[in-house]
Scaffold this motif. Structure first.
Motif, PDB file in Angstrom:
ATOM      1  N   ILE A   9      69.322 -64.945  41.482  1.00 35.80           N
ATOM      2  CA  ILE A   9      69.222 -66.339  41.042  1.00 35.80           C
ATOM      3  C   ILE A   9      69.551 -67.275  42.195  1.00 35.80           C
ATOM      4  O   ILE A   9      68.922 -68.319  42.362  1.00 35.80           O
ATOM      5  CB  ILE A   9      70.103 -66.584  39.800  1.00 35.80           C
ATOM      6  N   ARG A  13      67.134 -70.131  43.707  1.00 34.77           N
ATOM      7  CA  ARG A  13      67.588 -71.512  43.892  1.00 34.77           C
ATOM      8  C   ARG A  13      67.297 -71.982  45.317  1.00 34.77           C
ATOM      9  O   ARG A  13      66.809 -73.093  45.535  1.00 34.77           O
ATOM     10  CB  ARG A  13      69.086 -71.622  43.596  1.00 34.77           C
ATOM     11  N   LEU A  78      65.300 -70.473  32.995  1.00 30.58           N
ATOM     12  CA  LEU A  78      66.136 -71.401  33.743  1.00 30.58           C
ATOM     13  C   LEU A  78      65.458 -72.766  33.734  1.00 30.58           C
ATOM     14  O   LEU A  78      64.245 -72.857  33.854  1.00 30.58           O
ATOM     15  CB  LEU A  78      66.311 -70.910  35.184  1.00 30.58           C
TER      16      LEU A  78
END
Length: 101
Positions: A9, A13, A78
């Motif tokens: 993750i 990002r 997300l």
């Protein structure tokens, strides 16, 4: 190959941030909507005192440890937001790519 879920993750990002920064002055901008990830994971818990549960994202057939463990499939959604204003979605800019939706 296996990578911890938090690391995956974090890398996602970083990639989204790079894409946002690379095209800040571009005429064409894209709002980042929900990002869906479908992953195969192995859940590992050590029996040592104070151990924590770890989630490993695996590539099919690439990790011997994963081949001997039970894998689970999870789907994460997300919704990227700007840290400075959580009500704003992130914008990615850049030239249109053929086949892009």
């Amino acid at each position: 190959m296996a990578v911890e879920l938090a690391e995956l993750i974090g890398q996602l990002r970083a990639e989204l941030t790079t894409a946002m920064n690379a095209g800040q002055q571009a005429d064409l901008r894209f709002e980042v909507g929900p990002v869906e990830l479908e992953l195969s994971i192995v859940v590992e818990k050590s029996i040592a005192p104070g151990a924590k549960v770890r989630f490993w994202v695996v590539e099919a057939g690439a990790d011997a440890r994963a081949a001997t463990a039970t894998t689970q499939r999870i789907k994460l959604t997300l919704d990227p937001r700007k840290a400075t204003d959580p009500t704003q979605r992130a914008l990615i800019s850049g030239a249109e790519v053929a086949g892009e939706r």
